[in-house]
Design a protein around this motif. Sequence first.
Motif, PDB file in Angstrom:
ATOM      1  N   ALA B 146       0.833  -1.206   0.000  1.00 20.41           N
ATOM      2  CA  ALA B 146       0.000   0.000   0.000  1.00 20.41           C
ATOM      3  C   ALA B 146       0.866   1.254   0.000  1.00 20.41           C
ATOM      4  O   ALA B 146       0.459   2.298  -0.506  1.00 20.41           O
ATOM      5  N   ALA B 147       2.071   1.131   0.523  1.00 20.59           N
ATOM      6  CA  ALA B 147       2.968   2.290   0.579  1.00 20.59           C
ATOM      7  C   ALA B 147       3.450   2.692  -0.809  1.00 20.59           C
ATOM      8  O   ALA B 147       3.982   3.785  -0.992  1.00 20.59           O
ATOM      9  N   LEU B 151      -1.234   5.217  -1.347  1.00 19.74           N
ATOM     10  CA  LEU B 151      -0.382   5.820  -0.312  1.00 19.74           C
ATOM     11  C   LEU B 151      -1.128   6.157   0.972  1.00 19.74           C
ATOM     12  O   LEU B 151      -0.591   6.065   2.056  1.00 19.74           O
ATOM     13  N   ARG B 152      -2.409   6.539   0.858  1.00 21.04           N
ATOM     14  CA  ARG B 152      -3.137   6.940   2.068  1.00 21.04           C
ATOM     15  C   ARG B 152      -3.988   5.803   2.643  1.00 21.04           C
ATOM     16  O   ARG B 152      -4.792   6.038   3.545  1.00 21.04           O
ATOM     17  N   ALA B 154      -3.276   3.242   4.582  1.00 20.44           N
ATOM     18  CA  ALA B 154      -3.057   2.979   6.013  1.00 20.44           C
ATOM     19  C   ALA B 154      -3.492   4.169   6.872  1.00 20.44           C
ATOM     20  O   ALA B 154      -4.091   3.987   7.922  1.00 20.44           O
ATOM     21  N   SER B 155      -3.207   5.375   6.414  1.00 17.22           N
ATOM     22  CA  SER B 155      -3.517   6.544   7.250  1.00 17.22           C
ATOM     23  C   SER B 155      -4.990   6.940   7.184  1.00 17.22           C
ATOM     24  O   SER B 155      -5.548   7.454   8.137  1.00 17.22           O
ATOM     25  N   MET B 184       7.820  -1.321   1.478  1.00 20.97           N
ATOM     26  CA  MET B 184       7.788  -0.240   2.475  1.00 20.97           C
ATOM     27  C   MET B 184       6.666  -0.453   3.489  1.00 20.97           C
ATOM     28  O   MET B 184       6.749   0.001   4.614  1.00 20.97           O
ATOM     29  N   THR B 185       5.595  -1.154   3.072  1.00 21.48           N
ATOM     30  CA  THR B 185       4.469  -1.395   3.982  1.00 21.48           C
ATOM     31  C   THR B 185       4.912  -2.212   5.196  1.00 21.48           C
ATOM     32  O   THR B 185       4.343  -2.102   6.271  1.00 21.48           O
TER      33      THR B 185
END
Lengths: 155, 411
Positions: B146-147, B151-152, B154-155, B184-185
Amino acid sequence: MSSRISPLQVYKFLPGLNCKKCGTTCMGFAVKLISRQAKIEDCPPLVNDPKYSDKLTKLRDLLAPLTSATETLVQIDSDKCIGCGNCIVACPENIILDPPSARGCNSKSPNALWTVEDGKIKVLHLEKCRRYPPSRMNCNVCEIVCYSGAIKVVA
Amino acid sequence: MMIENIVCTGCSLLCNDVDVEVQASSIKRTRGACSHGDSRLKGFQQNRLRRPLIDGTPTDIDKAIEATTERLKSAKAPLIYGGECSSNRTIELALKLAERLEAYYDAPPSICRVVIPIQEELEIKSFSLDEVLDEADFIIYWGVSAADTHLRHASRYAVMPRGSVVKMGRESRIVATIDARESMTMKISQHKILIDPCFDTRIAKAIADLVDGYSPSLDDVTARQIAILVSDLKRASFVALFLGSNILRCNYCGETVRGILESVRRLSARYKCSVHPMAENVNSYGQAKIMWKTLKTCSPYSFKEKKSAEPLHVLVARQAIDFVLAINSDVLTQIPLEASRSLRMKLACTTELRSITQENSVIAMPIKILGVEAGGVVTRTDGVNVDLKPFITNDEVPSEEEVLSRLLASI
């Protein structure tokens, strides 16, 4: 493995005389150097005595990242930032200042600590960070959740 | 002028909390959009086609539609391709057009096209991302970073936010990332499990076996990692599984997804489980869903034979297709270079931006930018329909829906 500068790392490059010419012991001086409450020049033996020149050079190299860090001792590399917003939502101080960000929204309040603008993180009120002097809380949530390594706590 | 709370069309998350500053029909500043969304919103004016082209010569839209109609009518085996970057209405029109022409229909490969049919067959539920935000306490990213892609994710929905049940956000959730490569995740994951490529089904079965009290047959290292993951999983109440397009790289990816989902079905006897394909493009989910609803298949489809067709690269390689209409989709990047050569100058396309397909098209029709200049309904990666509202006026080019409606009317 943390890349943070520790007082012990700094202490290794100090004379270790505990002469207190800087106003404290060598370990106390190491802590002050990291928190930028003292400068290397405040230690006369280290600066003036040629036998410590090697240690002096190594100490300057070790403390170099501190010069580019903010008052909170956090470095933000905007070239690396991907604007994921993890830091904004995870930051405990930011969600108090801007409650909608606790639910995953971008910070919109002008009082927020930081926001994402133009696809990058932008600090709005650095002084509201928990790490800002004089409280200097040892918080590094933003560094932990940063995917790209754009946020680094240097000490 | 600052416009607040637009829907970002940078990816299939369709974040609705983005603000943009508009000056002279272009976006100068974005607030809340990730770097992908920011590039999409700010970059659309730089790389776009301004006028329709026929054989590289600028023309008007009426002539371009007329020429496309003629080429489509005279083609023996046309292909209508795309929909992953278009509105749901456009996809429906494209399918009607393909039906009327007795053409082939296909779109770029997507995890949604694999997951949706199997999920429906196995009757596995999918909750909305808002429910995941509020309740999910065990998040699994499988074959997706997801990273890198969303990109968003997780947030905004999955990991960081505080929900009504998961009150402590990140601290109340366990995150596991299972993939064949490091990503990166994994940085925000408590469980990072690197598996051999195409080993997914065995891992999923091992997790379900361990939860049910059986011993899995895995090598020592992986078995230990899975056992630790399961010990955390046993304390969870809501498991959200996000499946990504890395799984498409497996041989027999359909069987792999089926294996994973069968294990999820076993887990759903104990936990509330939700499965989400991570749609690659803004409306990959909508494209797969509409295709499944209309044709009962997500494979390439031949309206002439009224059944699934061979994969696109096979059709192109044996020159079974003599004309392609690409619906805002870069078809030439989806097939091998050698095979794609036979398609050059047998292409017409609608396109938001310049692309390889547009450069090799005999007819290119620029369209309004979806979610910026054109509205429409698209489907978010969790299956929720989102209504896009235009906020910049552009009368120079038509919307894609308009082009497709006119093509359909003229054929």
